[in-house]
Design a protein around this motif. Structure first.
Motif, PDB file in Angstrom:
ATOM      1  N   THR A  39      28.855  19.244  10.038  1.00  0.00           N
ATOM      2  CA  THR A  39      29.482  20.473  10.527  1.00  0.00           C
ATOM      3  C   THR A  39      28.633  21.099  11.622  1.00  0.00           C
ATOM      4  OG1 THR A  39      28.463  21.901   8.866  1.00  0.00           O
ATOM      5  CG2 THR A  39      30.536  20.838   8.255  1.00  0.00           C
ATOM      6  N   ASN A  40      29.259  22.001  12.354  1.00  0.00           N
ATOM      7  CA  ASN A  40      28.615  22.621  13.512  1.00  0.00           C
ATOM      8  C   ASN A  40      28.058  21.544  14.454  1.00  0.00           C
ATOM      9  OD1 ASN A  40      29.165  24.935  12.075  1.00  0.00           O
ATOM     10  ND2 ASN A  40      27.057  25.617  11.908  1.00  0.00           N
ATOM     11  N   THR A  44      27.859  25.175  20.900  1.00  0.00           N
ATOM     12  CA  THR A  44      28.605  26.168  21.680  1.00  0.00           C
ATOM     13  C   THR A  44      29.888  26.600  20.972  1.00  0.00           C
ATOM     14  OG1 THR A  44      29.883  24.530  22.942  1.00  0.00           O
ATOM     15  CG2 THR A  44      27.718  25.182  23.834  1.00  0.00           C
ATOM     16  N   ARG A  45      30.255  25.920  19.888  1.00  0.00           N
ATOM     17  CA  ARG A  45      31.509  26.230  19.185  1.00  0.00           C
ATOM     18  C   ARG A  45      31.285  26.811  17.787  1.00  0.00           C
ATOM     19  NH1 ARG A  45      36.009  23.818  21.778  1.00  0.00           N
ATOM     20  NH2 ARG A  45      37.181  24.112  19.854  1.00  0.00           N
ATOM     21  N   ILE A  46      30.047  27.108  17.452  1.00  0.00           N
ATOM     22  CA  ILE A  46      29.752  27.664  16.137  1.00  0.00           C
ATOM     23  C   ILE A  46      30.259  29.101  16.078  1.00  0.00           C
ATOM     24  CG2 ILE A  46      27.917  28.310  14.536  1.00  0.00           C
ATOM     25  CD1 ILE A  46      26.246  26.011  15.705  1.00  0.00           C
ATOM     26  N   LYS A  47      30.933  29.414  14.965  1.00  0.00           N
ATOM     27  CA  LYS A  47      31.498  30.751  14.784  1.00  0.00           C
ATOM     28  C   LYS A  47      30.871  31.418  13.564  1.00  0.00           C
ATOM     29  CE  LYS A  47      36.040  29.175  16.359  1.00  0.00           C
ATOM     30  NZ  LYS A  47      37.429  28.974  15.944  1.00  0.00           N
ATOM     31  N   PRO A  48      30.735  32.737  13.620  1.00  0.00           N
ATOM     32  CA  PRO A  48      30.265  33.453  12.429  1.00  0.00           C
ATOM     33  C   PRO A  48      31.260  33.292  11.270  1.00  0.00           C
ATOM     34  CG  PRO A  48      30.166  34.861  14.377  1.00  0.00           C
ATOM     35  CD  PRO A  48      30.921  33.618  14.766  1.00  0.00           C
ATOM     36  N   GLU A  49      30.746  33.291  10.056  1.00  0.00           N
ATOM     37  CA  GLU A  49      31.563  33.200   8.848  1.00  0.00           C
ATOM     38  C   GLU A  49      31.165  34.338   7.923  1.00  0.00           C
ATOM     39  OE1 GLU A  49      33.995  31.215   8.037  1.00  0.00           O
ATOM     40  OE2 GLU A  49      33.844  29.594   9.505  1.00  0.00           O
ATOM     41  N   ASP A  50      32.136  35.151   7.520  1.00  0.00           N
ATOM     42  CA  ASP A  50      31.847  36.288   6.641  1.00  0.00           C
ATOM     43  C   ASP A  50      31.203  35.854   5.332  1.00  0.00           C
ATOM     44  OD1 ASP A  50      32.874  38.066   8.486  1.00  0.00           O
ATOM     45  OD2 ASP A  50      34.861  38.145   7.550  1.00  0.00           O
ATOM     46  N   HIS A  56      25.648  30.649  11.469  1.00  0.00           N
ATOM     47  CA  HIS A  56      25.914  30.462  12.893  1.00  0.00           C
ATOM     48  C   HIS A  56      24.698  30.740  13.783  1.00  0.00           C
ATOM     49  CE1 HIS A  56      26.197  34.800  12.589  1.00  0.00           C
ATOM     50  NE2 HIS A  56      26.124  34.869  13.900  1.00  0.00           N
ATOM     51  N   ASN A  94      34.642  25.040  10.888  1.00  0.00           N
ATOM     52  CA  ASN A  94      35.209  26.355  11.149  1.00  0.00           C
ATOM     53  C   ASN A  94      36.410  26.309  12.097  1.00  0.00           C
ATOM     54  OD1 ASN A  94      33.721  25.803  13.413  1.00  0.00           O
ATOM     55  ND2 ASN A  94      32.387  27.570  13.273  1.00  0.00           N
ATOM     56  N   GLU A  95      36.933  25.105  12.347  1.00  0.00           N
ATOM     57  CA  GLU A  95      38.116  24.951  13.183  1.00  0.00           C
ATOM     58  C   GLU A  95      39.107  23.983  12.511  1.00  0.00           C
ATOM     59  OE1 GLU A  95      37.203  25.220  17.673  1.00  0.00           O
ATOM     60  OE2 GLU A  95      35.492  24.132  16.812  1.00  0.00           O
TER      61      GLU A  95
END
Length: 178
Positions: A39-40, A44-50, A56, A94-95
């Motif tokens: 993963t990740n 450049t495409r890593i997103k925060p995750e609640d 991230h 995350n996508e």
């Protein structure tokens, strides 16, 4: 479960540690063919995750996709797994809209539930139509990538926390001093 099953595990593997090896070995026992999703894969495409607010951050992701791929293969080889039945692939966790481009639709997803983030993954994988098997249900996480990175950074005995082959990969890329 059938012996001909195709399965998948996934993780950031920052770095690949002994807990990851247990995860890999546990899933491999159930599968003829195993996909390991990193993963990740693209920083450049890593997103925060609640459900995992630190995942991230750049300091949580010091190793490149290629370094992590080599760690997975080295650890699998150390464990005596047949590399011919192991496929290391990028997995943009995350996508979910991209998963069909990376993951065969018939794989069974193996996960371990140690945190809120594990619950988020479980939900997303099921929503995407994957069969999901929880390994080691009820177990508690004994080691994390953050633990290993901290040991490396603080000059502690980090080598005992990772498979032998991963030590070699980290030394090869001179990344033990993150």
């Amino acid at each position: 479960m059938t012996a001909r099953m195709r399965g998948m595990i996934h993780g950031r593997f920052q770095p690949f540690h002994n807990g990851h090896l247990e995860y890999l070995s546990g899933a491999a026992e159930h599968c003829e063919e195993l996909f390991v999703g990193i993963t990740n894969p693209d920083p450049t495409r890593i997103k925060p995750e609640d459900s995992d607010p630190l995942r991230h951050l750049p300091e949580s992701n010091p190793y490149s996709y290629v370094e992590r791929l080599l760690m997975v293969k080295a650890a699998a080889q150390d464990a005596g797994l047949d590399l011919g039945r192991l496929h290391v692939i990028p997995f943009p966790v995350n996508e979910p809209e991209l998963w069909h481009a990376y993951v065969p639709p018939d794989v069974v997803q193996f996960i371990r539930l140690f945190s809120d983030w594990g619950g988020t993954k479980l939900e997303r994988l099921r929503e995407a139509g994957f069969e999901v098997v929880v390994l080691d249900e009820g177990a508690e996480k004994e080691i994390s990538g953050a633990d290993v990175r901290a040991a490396i950074r603080d000059g502690q005995d980090w080598e005992r926390l990772v498979p032998r082959g991963v030590v070699g990969v980290l030394r090869r890329f001179e990344r033990a001093a993150v």
